[in-house]
Design a protein around this motif. Structure first.
Motif, PDB file in Angstrom:
ATOM      1  N   TYR A  15       0.833  -1.195   0.000  1.00 54.80           N
ATOM      2  CA  TYR A  15       0.000   0.000   0.000  1.00 54.80           C
ATOM      3  C   TYR A  15       0.875   1.255   0.000  1.00 54.80           C
ATOM      4  CZ  TYR A  15      -4.075  -2.770   1.488  1.00 54.80           C
ATOM      5  OH  TYR A  15      -5.105  -3.669   1.579  1.00 54.80           O
ATOM      6  N   MET A  16       0.293   2.353  -0.464  1.00 50.83           N
ATOM      7  CA  MET A  16       0.886   3.673  -0.271  1.00 50.83           C
ATOM      8  C   MET A  16       0.274   4.243   1.000  1.00 50.83           C
ATOM      9  SD  MET A  16       0.892   5.292  -4.111  1.00 50.83           S
ATOM     10  CE  MET A  16      -0.882   5.169  -4.261  1.00 50.83           C
ATOM     11  N   VAL A  17       1.061   4.994   1.742  1.00 48.83           N
ATOM     12  CA  VAL A  17       0.617   5.512   3.036  1.00 48.83           C
ATOM     13  C   VAL A  17       0.876   7.004   3.108  1.00 48.83           C
ATOM     14  CG1 VAL A  17       0.975   5.372   5.536  1.00 48.83           C
ATOM     15  CG2 VAL A  17       1.158   3.304   4.141  1.00 48.83           C
ATOM     16  N   TYR A  18      -0.106   7.739   3.656  1.00 42.89           N
ATOM     17  CA  TYR A  18       0.071   9.164   3.902  1.00 42.89           C
ATOM     18  C   TYR A  18      -0.323   9.485   5.335  1.00 42.89           C
ATOM     19  CZ  TYR A  18      -0.329  14.145   4.010  1.00 42.89           C
ATOM     20  OH  TYR A  18      -0.172  15.453   4.363  1.00 42.89           O
ATOM     21  N   HIS A  19       0.535  10.227   5.994  1.00 44.71           N
ATOM     22  CA  HIS A  19       0.272  10.719   7.348  1.00 44.71           C
ATOM     23  C   HIS A  19       0.850  12.123   7.444  1.00 44.71           C
ATOM     24  CE1 HIS A  19       0.210  11.222  11.651  1.00 44.71           C
ATOM     25  NE2 HIS A  19       1.516  11.268  11.695  1.00 44.71           N
ATOM     26  N   THR A  20       0.032  13.081   7.881  1.00 44.42           N
ATOM     27  CA  THR A  20       0.515  14.441   8.090  1.00 44.42           C
ATOM     28  C   THR A  20       1.278  14.467   9.406  1.00 44.42           C
ATOM     29  OG1 THR A  20      -1.386  15.333   6.923  1.00 44.42           O
ATOM     30  CG2 THR A  20      -0.157  16.850   8.332  1.00 44.42           C
ATOM     31  N   HIS A  21       2.567  14.769   9.335  1.00 42.59           N
ATOM     32  CA  HIS A  21       3.387  14.750  10.553  1.00 42.59           C
ATOM     33  C   HIS A  21       3.176  15.977  11.431  1.00 42.59           C
ATOM     34  CE1 HIS A  21       5.541  11.065   9.701  1.00 42.59           C
ATOM     35  NE2 HIS A  21       5.505  11.433   8.442  1.00 42.59           N
ATOM     36  N   ASP A  22       2.937  17.120  10.817  1.00 44.03           N
ATOM     37  CA  ASP A  22       2.699  18.344  11.588  1.00 44.03           C
ATOM     38  C   ASP A  22       1.370  18.925  11.117  1.00 44.03           C
ATOM     39  OD1 ASP A  22       2.660  20.727  12.942  1.00 44.03           O
ATOM     40  OD2 ASP A  22       4.602  21.421  12.207  1.00 44.03           O
ATOM     41  N   ALA A  23       0.315  18.631  11.852  1.00 47.72           N
ATOM     42  CA  ALA A  23      -1.042  18.980  11.415  1.00 47.72           C
ATOM     43  C   ALA A  23      -1.452  20.414  11.752  1.00 47.72           C
ATOM     44  CB  ALA A  23      -2.036  18.005  12.042  1.00 47.72           C
ATOM     45  N   ARG A  24      -0.567  21.192  12.334  1.00 51.89           N
ATOM     46  CA  ARG A  24      -0.947  22.544  12.751  1.00 51.89           C
ATOM     47  C   ARG A  24      -1.421  23.420  11.596  1.00 51.89           C
ATOM     48  NH1 ARG A  24       4.229  23.954  16.243  1.00 51.89           N
ATOM     49  NH2 ARG A  24       5.096  22.773  14.515  1.00 51.89           N
ATOM     50  N   SER A  25      -0.924  23.188  10.396  1.00 48.14           N
ATOM     51  CA  SER A  25      -1.333  23.991   9.235  1.00 48.14           C
ATOM     52  C   SER A  25      -2.328  23.252   8.344  1.00 48.14           C
ATOM     53  CB  SER A  25      -0.099  24.372   8.410  1.00 48.14           C
ATOM     54  OG  SER A  25       0.753  25.191   9.176  1.00 48.14           O
TER      55      SER A  25
ATOM     56  N   ASP B  20      -5.883  10.956  10.777  1.00 47.42           N
ATOM     57  CA  ASP B  20      -4.441  10.751  10.911  1.00 47.42           C
ATOM     58  C   ASP B  20      -3.789  10.049   9.733  1.00 47.42           C
ATOM     59  OD1 ASP B  20      -4.155  11.798  13.534  1.00 47.42           O
ATOM     60  OD2 ASP B  20      -4.880   9.912  14.385  1.00 47.42           O
ATOM     61  N   LEU B  21      -4.475   9.074   9.152  1.00 45.76           N
ATOM     62  CA  LEU B  21      -3.788   8.139   8.266  1.00 45.76           C
ATOM     63  C   LEU B  21      -4.635   7.799   7.053  1.00 45.76           C
ATOM     64  CD1 LEU B  21      -1.224   6.347   8.135  1.00 45.76           C
ATOM     65  CD2 LEU B  21      -2.492   4.617   9.384  1.00 45.76           C
ATOM     66  N   MET B  22      -3.999   7.841   5.882  1.00 53.68           N
ATOM     67  CA  MET B  22      -4.630   7.381   4.644  1.00 53.68           C
ATOM     68  C   MET B  22      -3.771   6.257   4.083  1.00 53.68           C
ATOM     69  SD  MET B  22      -5.720  11.000   2.891  1.00 53.68           S
ATOM     70  CE  MET B  22      -6.577  10.218   1.555  1.00 53.68           C
TER      71      MET B  22
END
Length: 110
Positions: A22-32, A39-41
């Motif tokens: 799978y490909m994985v995406y997670h925003t490490h710094d969600a402040r912006s 959290d996770l796609m």
């Protein structure tokens, strides 16, 4: 599993997902980022999983309105919108960890 942290669950799910192709995406710094976005796609094998990871006692962010009147959706608002679109979108807590890994395996045909 009840004592797993979000970071431990995140690491385990990401490792399993990548191992399964799978490909994985997670925003490490969600402040912006957009408030409440999950959290996770995880995407691949014709599947898309969008998961919010929480500890056993972790609380979901509620929707709010800013002083300038901007509506900020809750974490459940996002998950519900994705689920309505037919996507596996849900909260994953330590008690759900093994089920999440199984969903990834099934999605990959393993």
């Amino acid at each position: 599993m009840a004592s797993m942290t979000e970071a431990q669950m995140m690491a385990g799910i990401i490792q399993a997902a990548r191992t399964l192709g799978y490909m994985v995406y997670h925003t490490h710094d969600a402040r912006s980022s957009e408030p409440g976005f999950p959290d996770l796609m995880v995407c691949g094998h014709g599947k898309l999983f969008i998961w919010e990871l929480k500890t056993a006692r972790g609380k979901l962010r509620e929707s709010t309105t800013t002083k300038r009147g901007r509506y900020l959706p809750s974490q459940l608002d996002w998950l519900n919108a994705f689920a309505e679109a037919g996507i596996d979108a849900r909260v994953i807590r330590p008690a759900d960890y093994d089920d999440a890994l199984e969903a990834l395996k099934e999605g990959a045909g393993k």
